[in-house]
Scaffold this motif. Sequence first.
Motif, PDB file in Angstrom:
ATOM      1  N   ALA A 148      36.692  31.643  40.337  1.00  3.91           N
ATOM      2  CA  ALA A 148      37.637  31.193  39.316  1.00  3.91           C
ATOM      3  C   ALA A 148      38.889  32.056  39.426  1.00  3.91           C
ATOM      4  CB  ALA A 148      37.033  31.317  37.919  1.00  3.91           C
ATOM      5  N   ALA A 149      39.969  31.639  38.791  1.00  6.30           N
ATOM      6  CA  ALA A 149      41.236  32.365  38.878  1.00  6.30           C
ATOM      7  C   ALA A 149      41.100  33.820  38.447  1.00  6.30           C
ATOM      8  CB  ALA A 149      42.292  31.662  38.039  1.00  6.30           C
ATOM      9  N   GLY A 150      40.294  34.090  37.435  1.00  5.43           N
ATOM     10  CA  GLY A 150      40.158  35.455  36.938  1.00  5.43           C
ATOM     11  C   GLY A 150      38.851  36.123  37.307  1.00  5.43           C
ATOM     12  N   VAL A 165      30.063  34.838  46.074  1.00  8.87           N
ATOM     13  CA  VAL A 165      30.992  34.110  45.217  1.00  8.87           C
ATOM     14  C   VAL A 165      30.613  32.635  45.330  1.00  8.87           C
ATOM     15  CG1 VAL A 165      33.399  33.589  44.686  1.00  8.87           C
ATOM     16  CG2 VAL A 165      32.789  35.817  45.677  1.00  8.87           C
ATOM     17  N   ARG A 166      30.182  32.079  44.229  1.00  4.73           N
ATOM     18  CA  ARG A 166      29.746  30.685  44.218  1.00  4.73           C
ATOM     19  C   ARG A 166      30.857  29.769  43.769  1.00  4.73           C
ATOM     20  NH1 ARG A 166      23.898  31.577  41.463  1.00  4.73           N
ATOM     21  NH2 ARG A 166      22.873  32.396  43.321  1.00  4.73           N
ATOM     22  N   LEU A 171      36.807  44.161  42.734  1.00  4.05           N
ATOM     23  CA  LEU A 171      37.489  43.139  43.519  1.00  4.05           C
ATOM     24  C   LEU A 171      37.887  42.030  42.562  1.00  4.05           C
ATOM     25  CD1 LEU A 171      35.059  43.045  46.573  1.00  4.05           C
ATOM     26  CD2 LEU A 171      37.309  44.140  46.456  1.00  4.05           C
ATOM     27  N   THR A 172      39.133  41.600  42.617  1.00  2.00           N
ATOM     28  CA  THR A 172      39.656  40.603  41.676  1.00  2.00           C
ATOM     29  C   THR A 172      40.109  39.353  42.423  1.00  2.00           C
ATOM     30  OG1 THR A 172      41.853  41.589  41.779  1.00  2.00           O
ATOM     31  CG2 THR A 172      40.397  42.356  40.021  1.00  2.00           C
ATOM     32  N   ARG A 173      40.455  38.347  41.645  1.00  3.44           N
ATOM     33  CA  ARG A 173      40.964  37.074  42.161  1.00  3.44           C
ATOM     34  C   ARG A 173      40.008  36.441  43.181  1.00  3.44           C
ATOM     35  NH1 ARG A 173      45.374  40.494  42.247  1.00  3.44           N
ATOM     36  NH2 ARG A 173      45.403  40.572  44.514  1.00  3.44           N
ATOM     37  N   LEU A 174      38.750  36.394  42.816  1.00  6.85           N
ATOM     38  CA  LEU A 174      37.738  35.780  43.684  1.00  6.85           C
ATOM     39  C   LEU A 174      37.740  34.285  43.412  1.00  6.85           C
ATOM     40  CD1 LEU A 174      34.979  38.478  43.146  1.00  6.85           C
ATOM     41  CD2 LEU A 174      36.555  38.265  45.082  1.00  6.85           C
ATOM     42  N   THR A 175      38.468  33.546  44.220  1.00 12.46           N
ATOM     43  CA  THR A 175      38.713  32.130  43.940  1.00 12.46           C
ATOM     44  C   THR A 175      38.039  31.167  44.898  1.00 12.46           C
ATOM     45  OG1 THR A 175      40.742  32.204  45.234  1.00 12.46           O
ATOM     46  CG2 THR A 175      40.946  32.617  42.863  1.00 12.46           C
TER      47      THR A 175
END
Length: 119
Positions: free
Chosen positions: A32-34, A104-105, A73-77
């Motif tokens: 997701a974006a966040g 990351v699903r 770790l951020t911004r896992l899109t």
Amino acid sequence: MGECLIVRRGGESYELPVLSASYPRDVTVTAAAGASASFSISITTPGRPAEYTYQWYRNGAAVSGATAASLTLTRLTAAATYSVYCKVTNKAGSVNSRTATLTVRSYLRVYLHRLASAH
């Protein structure tokens, strides 16, 4: 992890820290974006000297600026799987933490259809 190394140089002895075999822990998040994921390491037996530098790695490549005992770790899109570990260094040398898996699903919307029942 789990073993002790003593190095003697010029009459002084240095010792690697012993890292917990349980850290960093595996993490699963939904893209997701966040979306973000956090990792940390745990030193079970301090090294000598107890002055450390840290470097985190993702898929074998150093993460820029990731030089603390924890990592976010951020911004896992996008859906993906990563390996994450930390290298801890003191005057005795370096030791790597266990390698954690970051999964990351994909975000999948679920639609429910209401069927009209025949009466």
